[in-house]
Design an enzyme around this catalytic site. Structure first.
Site, PDB file in Angstrom:
ATOM      1  N   GLY A 103       0.830  -1.206   0.000  1.00  0.00           N
ATOM      2  CA  GLY A 103       0.000   0.000   0.000  1.00  0.00           C
ATOM      3  C   GLY A 103       0.862   1.254   0.000  1.00  0.00           C
ATOM      4  N   PHE A 104       0.234   2.383   0.221  1.00  0.00           N
ATOM      5  CA  PHE A 104       0.927   3.676   0.140  1.00  0.00           C
ATOM      6  C   PHE A 104       2.028   3.801   1.207  1.00  0.00           C
ATOM      7  CE2 PHE A 104       0.286   8.212   1.838  1.00  0.00           C
ATOM      8  CZ  PHE A 104       1.363   8.723   1.125  1.00  0.00           C
ATOM      9  N   PRO A 133     -13.049  18.145  -6.831  1.00  0.00           N
ATOM     10  CA  PRO A 133     -14.213  18.296  -5.942  1.00  0.00           C
ATOM     11  C   PRO A 133     -13.801  18.720  -4.530  1.00  0.00           C
ATOM     12  CG  PRO A 133     -13.624  15.967  -6.137  1.00  0.00           C
ATOM     13  CD  PRO A 133     -12.567  16.740  -6.880  1.00  0.00           C
ATOM     14  N   THR A 180      -4.001   6.010  13.382  1.00  0.00           N
ATOM     15  CA  THR A 180      -4.305   7.325  12.807  1.00  0.00           C
ATOM     16  C   THR A 180      -4.810   8.308  13.869  1.00  0.00           C
ATOM     17  OG1 THR A 180      -5.894   8.434  11.348  1.00  0.00           O
ATOM     18  CG2 THR A 180      -6.563   6.308  12.190  1.00  0.00           C
ATOM     19  N   ASP A 181      -4.627   9.598  13.597  1.00  0.00           N
ATOM     20  CA  ASP A 181      -5.180  10.636  14.492  1.00  0.00           C
ATOM     21  C   ASP A 181      -6.704  10.668  14.435  1.00  0.00           C
ATOM     22  OD1 ASP A 181      -5.469  11.740  11.926  1.00  0.00           O
ATOM     23  OD2 ASP A 181      -4.340  13.570  12.360  1.00  0.00           O
ATOM     24  N   GLU A 182      -7.290  10.015  13.419  1.00  0.00           N
ATOM     25  CA  GLU A 182      -8.750  10.093  13.271  1.00  0.00           C
ATOM     26  C   GLU A 182      -9.491   9.398  14.409  1.00  0.00           C
ATOM     27  OE1 GLU A 182     -10.413   9.800   9.409  1.00  0.00           O
ATOM     28  OE2 GLU A 182      -8.521  10.239   8.415  1.00  0.00           O
ATOM     29  N   LYS A 235     -10.373   1.625  13.396  1.00  0.00           N
ATOM     30  CA  LYS A 235      -8.967   1.793  13.789  1.00  0.00           C
ATOM     31  C   LYS A 235      -8.875   1.935  15.313  1.00  0.00           C
ATOM     32  CE  LYS A 235      -5.759   2.064  11.578  1.00  0.00           C
ATOM     33  NZ  LYS A 235      -4.843   1.036  11.020  1.00  0.00           N
ATOM     34  N   THR A 262     -11.401  -6.356   8.217  1.00  0.00           N
ATOM     35  CA  THR A 262      -9.933  -6.281   8.091  1.00  0.00           C
ATOM     36  C   THR A 262      -9.296  -5.578   9.283  1.00  0.00           C
ATOM     37  OG1 THR A 262      -9.684  -6.503   5.705  1.00  0.00           O
ATOM     38  CG2 THR A 262      -8.095  -5.089   6.804  1.00  0.00           C
ATOM     39  N   ILE A 281      -4.690 -10.904   5.958  1.00  0.00           N
ATOM     40  CA  ILE A 281      -4.371 -10.927   7.392  1.00  0.00           C
ATOM     41  C   ILE A 281      -5.473 -11.610   8.202  1.00  0.00           C
ATOM     42  CG2 ILE A 281      -2.850  -8.905   7.352  1.00  0.00           C
ATOM     43  CD1 ILE A 281      -5.234  -7.304   8.618  1.00  0.00           C
ATOM     44  N   TYR A 320     -14.509   4.123   9.519  1.00  0.00           N
ATOM     45  CA  TYR A 320     -13.065   3.856   9.392  1.00  0.00           C
ATOM     46  C   TYR A 320     -12.366   4.135  10.713  1.00  0.00           C
ATOM     47  CZ  TYR A 320      -8.165   5.132   8.580  1.00  0.00           C
ATOM     48  OH  TYR A 320      -6.797   5.254   8.689  1.00  0.00           O
ATOM     49  N   THR A 335      -5.638  -5.666  -2.271  1.00  0.00           N
ATOM     50  CA  THR A 335      -6.975  -5.128  -2.524  1.00  0.00           C
ATOM     51  C   THR A 335      -6.841  -4.082  -3.634  1.00  0.00           C
ATOM     52  OG1 THR A 335      -6.724  -3.276  -0.993  1.00  0.00           O
ATOM     53  CG2 THR A 335      -7.552  -5.365  -0.058  1.00  0.00           C
ATOM     54  N   ASP A 353       0.424  -9.066   1.995  1.00  0.00           N
ATOM     55  CA  ASP A 353      -0.549  -8.122   1.449  1.00  0.00           C
ATOM     56  C   ASP A 353      -1.502  -8.885   0.536  1.00  0.00           C
ATOM     57  OD1 ASP A 353      -1.777  -5.961  -0.193  1.00  0.00           O
ATOM     58  OD2 ASP A 353      -0.349  -4.688   0.864  1.00  0.00           O
TER      59      ASP A 353
HETATM   60  P1  NAD Z   1      -3.550   1.855   1.699  1.00  0.00           P
HETATM   61  O1  NAD Z   1      -5.023   1.704   1.538  1.00  0.00           O
HETATM   62  O2  NAD Z   1      -2.771   2.594   0.668  1.00  0.00           O
HETATM   63  O3  NAD Z   1      -2.867   0.424   1.834  1.00  0.00           O
HETATM   64  C1  NAD Z   1      -3.432  -0.622   2.577  1.00  0.00           C
HETATM   65  C2  NAD Z   1      -2.734  -1.908   2.152  1.00  0.00           C
HETATM   66  O4  NAD Z   1      -3.272  -2.970   2.966  1.00  0.00           O
HETATM   67  C3  NAD Z   1      -2.971  -2.278   0.692  1.00  0.00           C
HETATM   68  O5  NAD Z   1      -1.766  -2.702   0.096  1.00  0.00           O
HETATM   69  C4  NAD Z   1      -3.967  -3.427   0.771  1.00  0.00           C
HETATM   70  O6  NAD Z   1      -3.857  -4.346  -0.297  1.00  0.00           O
HETATM   71  C5  NAD Z   1      -3.602  -4.060   2.103  1.00  0.00           C
HETATM   72  N1  NAD Z   1      -4.719  -4.784   2.723  1.00  0.00           N
HETATM   73  C6  NAD Z   1      -5.988  -4.311   2.929  1.00  0.00           C
HETATM   74  N2  NAD Z   1      -6.738  -5.274   3.485  1.00  0.00           N
HETATM   75  C7  NAD Z   1      -5.932  -6.361   3.655  1.00  0.00           C
HETATM   76  C8  NAD Z   1      -6.128  -7.653   4.202  1.00  0.00           C
HETATM   77  N3  NAD Z   1      -7.316  -8.027   4.692  1.00  0.00           N
HETATM   78  N4  NAD Z   1      -5.090  -8.505   4.226  1.00  0.00           N
HETATM   79  C9  NAD Z   1      -3.871  -8.135   3.735  1.00  0.00           C
HETATM   80  N5  NAD Z   1      -3.627  -6.926   3.194  1.00  0.00           N
HETATM   81  C10 NAD Z   1      -4.650  -6.052   3.166  1.00  0.00           C
HETATM   82  O7  NAD Z   1      -3.368   2.516   3.149  1.00  0.00           O
HETATM   83  P2  NAD Z   1      -2.216   3.503   3.662  1.00  0.00           P
HETATM   84  O8  NAD Z   1      -2.634   4.880   3.398  1.00  0.00           O
HETATM   85  O9  NAD Z   1      -0.909   3.005   3.194  1.00  0.00           O
HETATM   86  O10 NAD Z   1      -2.341   3.274   5.226  1.00  0.00           O
HETATM   87  C11 NAD Z   1      -1.543   2.282   5.883  1.00  0.00           C
HETATM   88  C12 NAD Z   1      -1.821   2.339   7.364  1.00  0.00           C
HETATM   89  O11 NAD Z   1      -1.504   3.638   7.854  1.00  0.00           O
HETATM   90  C13 NAD Z   1      -3.296   2.090   7.716  1.00  0.00           C
HETATM   91  O12 NAD Z   1      -3.341   1.274   8.855  1.00  0.00           O
HETATM   92  C14 NAD Z   1      -3.843   3.467   7.997  1.00  0.00           C
HETATM   93  O13 NAD Z   1      -4.886   3.415   8.931  1.00  0.00           O
HETATM   94  C15 NAD Z   1      -2.612   4.160   8.566  1.00  0.00           C
HETATM   95  N6  NAD Z   1      -2.590   5.624   8.354  1.00  0.00           N
HETATM   96  C16 NAD Z   1      -2.664   6.161   7.109  1.00  0.00           C
HETATM   97  C17 NAD Z   1      -2.650   7.546   6.963  1.00  0.00           C
HETATM   98  C18 NAD Z   1      -2.770   8.196   5.604  1.00  0.00           C
HETATM   99  O14 NAD Z   1      -3.004   9.419   5.550  1.00  0.00           O
HETATM  100  N7  NAD Z   1      -2.575   7.471   4.513  1.00  0.00           N
HETATM  101  C19 NAD Z   1      -2.561   8.369   8.076  1.00  0.00           C
HETATM  102  C20 NAD Z   1      -2.469   7.787   9.340  1.00  0.00           C
HETATM  103  C21 NAD Z   1      -2.491   6.414   9.457  1.00  0.00           C
END
Ligand code: NAD
Length: 329
Positions: free
Chosen positions: A10-11, A206, A127-129, A155, A102, A64, A151, A40, A37
């Site tokens: 993911g990101f 938007p 997350t801060d949310e 969390k 999840t 997971i 969401y 998704t 991973d």
């Molecule tokens: P994302 O949606 O880009 O990536 C999530 C990844 O998890 C994806 O690669 C997806 O394939 C995988 N995934 C989802 N469900 C799964 C499952 N059941 N089994 C295995 N893999 C699974 O999310 P992100 O933005 O990279 O966020 C990563 C973490 O950081 C999250 O826990 C999120 O709550 C936290 N976070 C993100 C941010 C933000 O702004 N992006 C800020 C604070 C916290």
């Protein structure tokens, strides 16, 4: 060190894996990483392109929530770094089920496997949310949880589960709560990549409601430095904030994005506000700064300019994702 990184395609998770294996984080010098991973819609193996073939990387496609798979990959690990989640607030408003499944159940399955295999540390990424909205001042790590969206509620539930495994079973866990993160490889449904990619294509963007909602912005490289610091040196059973120190209203952010992409306010379309939209998020980072010496290193202007340049240079990465996801413009 052997790390199991969930959500590593993911990101944020992929940035952590790239930075670790490319030696940009202190724990990276002698680290072997197993990514778990399920890929998704938000997961993308191309996010690991820069480290494909690295001898320290093993990629396992799996869920997971799948006890057998999780059991197999947890064996022999020194730590779990848990990024995997359903992460998009708007999707949780439409259907909360995958978020509970999840984010809550999946976290519990991982915790059980980590406990069975005596994994040294479980570093949970959150997350801060989880705090809801704050009108003035900033949250500390002991502020009450008051999530607004499904969401954020999922969390918060996962955070509490992780902390409960510490109290009940004595597991070595940490929780990081991070602010809104931006940077390269961000799925183009989230505000910054959606706006940048639309504007690069000469399309409209938007803006929710009156645009007064305030977020604290954190570059993804700083997010991962914070996670890495806590993984290596955070105290067991503790929560740490990782913030970016740049609070902007969505309207202010929109202005910066328009300027960075050479567009004007006529490119902005006002849309109905998100249900339950929190007005302001703000994290105190005093604890991680004082205990672990954390400071964000990427200033917002430089970070945003680099991010816009990355999207300009990497159409091959985002064009198919937008088309596949049928994203509105
Ligand atoms: P994302 O949606 O880009 O990536 C999530 C990844 O998890 C994806 O690669 C997806 O394939 C995988 N995934 C989802 N469900 C799964 C499952 N059941 N089994 C295995 N893999 C699974 O999310 P992100 O933005 O990279 O966020 C990563 C973490 O950081 C999250 O826990 C999120 O709550 C936290 N976070 C993100 C941010 C933000 O702004 N992006 C800020 C604070 C916290």
């Amino acid at each position: 060190m052997r790390l199991l990184v969930t959500g590593g395609a993911g990101f944020v998770g992929s940035q952590f894996v790239r930075a670790t294996l490319l030696g940009e984080l202190p724990s990276g010098t002698d680290t072997r990483v197993t990514v778990l991973d399920s890929l998704t819609y938000a997961g993308n193996e191309a996010n690991l392109g820069p480290v494909t073939g690295h001898p320290g990387l093993r990629f396992v496609r799996g869920d997971i929530r799948d006890r057998e798979v999780v059991d197999a990959v947890a064996a022999g690990q020194d730590a779990v770094v848990h990024f995997a989640a359903e992460s998009h607030v708007d999707r949780s408003v439409v259907d909360a089920s995958p978020f509970v499944s999840t984010n809550v159940l999946g976290t519990q399955v991982l915790l059980d496997a980590a406990r069975r295999h005596r994994v040294g540390r479980f570093a949970h990424v959150s997350t801060d949310e989880v705090y809801g909205s704050v009108a003035e001042g900033s949250w500390t790590e002991s502020s009450p949880l008051a999530p607004s969206s499904p969401y954020a509620a999922s969390k918060a539930a996962s955070d509490l589960m992780v902390l409960a495994y510490h109290r009940t079973h004595g597991m070595d866990v940490t929780v990081t709560r991070c602010s809104n993160t931006y940077g390269p490889y961000h799925f183009p449904e989230k505000m910054i990549p959606l706006f940048v990619t639309n504007l690069l294509d000469g399309r409209t963007v938007p803006l929710y409601g009156d645009g007064r909602n305030v977020r604290d912005w954190l570059h993804v490289s700083d997010h991962c430095r914070g996670v890495d610091l806590v993984l290596r040196r955070g105290r067991a059973g503790e929560v740490y904030h990782v913030g970016g120190g740049t609070e902007l209203s969505n309207r202010e952010l929109t202005g910066r994005l328009l300027a960075a992409c050479g567009a004007g306010w006529d490119s902005v379309v006002r849309v109905a506000d998100r249900k339950g939209h929190d007005l302001r998020y703000s994290l105190s980072v005093a604890k991680i700064r004082e205990e672990l010496g954390y400071e964000p290193l990427t200033g917002f202007d430089a970070g945003l300019a680099g991010t816009v340049a990355w999207y300009r240079d990497n159409r091959d990465w985002w064009e198919p994702l937008k088309a596949r996801a049928g994203l509105p413009t």
